[in-house]
Design an enzyme around this catalytic site. Structure first.
Site, PDB file in Angstrom:
ATOM      1  N   ILE A 107      14.954 -11.437 -37.368  1.00 55.86           N
ATOM      2  CA  ILE A 107      13.921 -10.514 -37.230  1.00 55.86           C
ATOM      3  C   ILE A 107      14.306  -8.754 -36.927  1.00 55.86           C
ATOM      4  CG2 ILE A 107      11.832 -11.636 -35.525  1.00 55.86           C
ATOM      5  CD1 ILE A 107      10.155 -10.333 -37.227  1.00 55.86           C
ATOM      6  N   CYS A 108      13.899  -7.643 -37.236  1.00 56.13           N
ATOM      7  CA  CYS A 108      13.662  -6.508 -37.161  1.00 56.13           C
ATOM      8  C   CYS A 108      15.214  -6.131 -36.215  1.00 56.13           C
ATOM      9  CB  CYS A 108      12.770  -6.177 -35.736  1.00 56.13           C
ATOM     10  SG  CYS A 108      12.437  -5.101 -35.123  1.00 56.13           S
ATOM     11  N   GLY A 109      15.102  -5.810 -35.399  1.00 55.84           N
ATOM     12  CA  GLY A 109      16.161  -5.741 -34.411  1.00 55.84           C
ATOM     13  C   GLY A 109      17.152  -5.937 -34.400  1.00 55.84           C
ATOM     14  N   THR A 111      18.289  -7.988 -36.622  1.00 56.55           N
ATOM     15  CA  THR A 111      18.728  -8.076 -38.013  1.00 56.55           C
ATOM     16  C   THR A 111      19.821  -6.925 -38.403  1.00 56.55           C
ATOM     17  OG1 THR A 111      17.141  -6.629 -39.445  1.00 56.55           O
ATOM     18  CG2 THR A 111      16.602  -8.952 -39.358  1.00 56.55           C
ATOM     19  N   ALA A 160      13.514 -11.006 -41.458  1.00 57.00           N
ATOM     20  CA  ALA A 160      12.708 -10.503 -41.474  1.00 57.00           C
ATOM     21  C   ALA A 160      12.084  -9.062 -40.646  1.00 57.00           C
ATOM     22  CB  ALA A 160      11.265 -11.451 -40.819  1.00 57.00           C
TER      23      ALA A 160
END
Length: 218
Positions: A107-109, A111, A160
């Site tokens: 998720i977030c960073g 990714t 995500a």
């Protein structure tokens, strides 16, 4: 037994893991026949880390201890420190895990860290919005596989954006098959809307004689 590894690193975004780790650890809404889970925090070393919310977490194990097999799942949260070179080891493990049939959820960073390693170049995925991965991950070539949704599941890879923690948790729980479908939907709708009807539907979906032995263990 499935082992869920939760990678912890300095500046970890606490809220992104809250829903999924609470449910997998407590097992409070598990279906009766759910498989047992073991949850372990994993760090680049065994040294404590400090989250964005100021909490101190001591990893249960280091990256070298992570079992690369199809019964392992790895959760990679967002953080402001993903550019640090020591986190390359866990991304290498994530690649090995996907190749071995295990599960990777980012998720977030996190990714961007996967994208920098080329792991999102040929698989449907999402992140913090169109253009984010181009900015955060030099060499990213997965634009045609980008899906502009809060959370995207592609087999055993679940990604995500930073605002997608709840749908990300739902897709992870669904993939691990620990909630009954009606329980999962009621749980998701309750936390998404706050509607009391969904809360009572959630309670009514649970088995009347839930067994302690389906609770996760450490």
């Amino acid at each position: 037994m499935l082992t869920v590894y939760i990678y912890v690193l300095d500046t970890l975004a606490d809220w992104e893991l809250g829903h999924v780790t609470a449910e997998l650890c407590s097992g409070r809404f598990f279906k009766r026949e759910a498989s047992r889970l073991s949850l372990k925090t994993v760090g680049c070393s065994r040294e404590p880390i400090r989250t964005m919310g100021g909490l101190t977490v001591v990893p249960d194990c280091s990256v070298d201890d992570l079992a690369v097999c199809k019964t392992s799942a790895l959760l990679l949260p967002g953080a402001e420190s993903w550019n640090a070179p020591e986190h390359g080891a866990i991304i290498a493990k994530a690649e090995e895990l996907l190749s071995a049939g295990g599960t990777v959820c980012a998720i977030c960073g996190a990714t961007a860290a996967l994208a920098s390693a080329g792991l999102l170049d040929r698989r449907p995925h999402t992140s913090n919005g169109p253009g984010f991965l181009e900015m955060a991950a030099p060499g990213y070539k997965g634009q045609r596989f980008y899906v502009d949704k809060p959370s995207v599941a592609d087999g055993k890879l679940i990604t995500a954006g930073s605002a997608g923690a709840l749908p990300w948790a739902k897709q992870i729980i669904e993939h691990l098959d620990v909630f009954a479908p009606n329980t999962l939907e009621s749980w998701f709708q309750y936390f998404r809307t706050g509607g009391p009807n969904h809360f009572f539907a959630l309670l009514q979906s649970l088995p009347a004689d839930s067994e302690e032995d389906v609770r996760p263990s450490r």
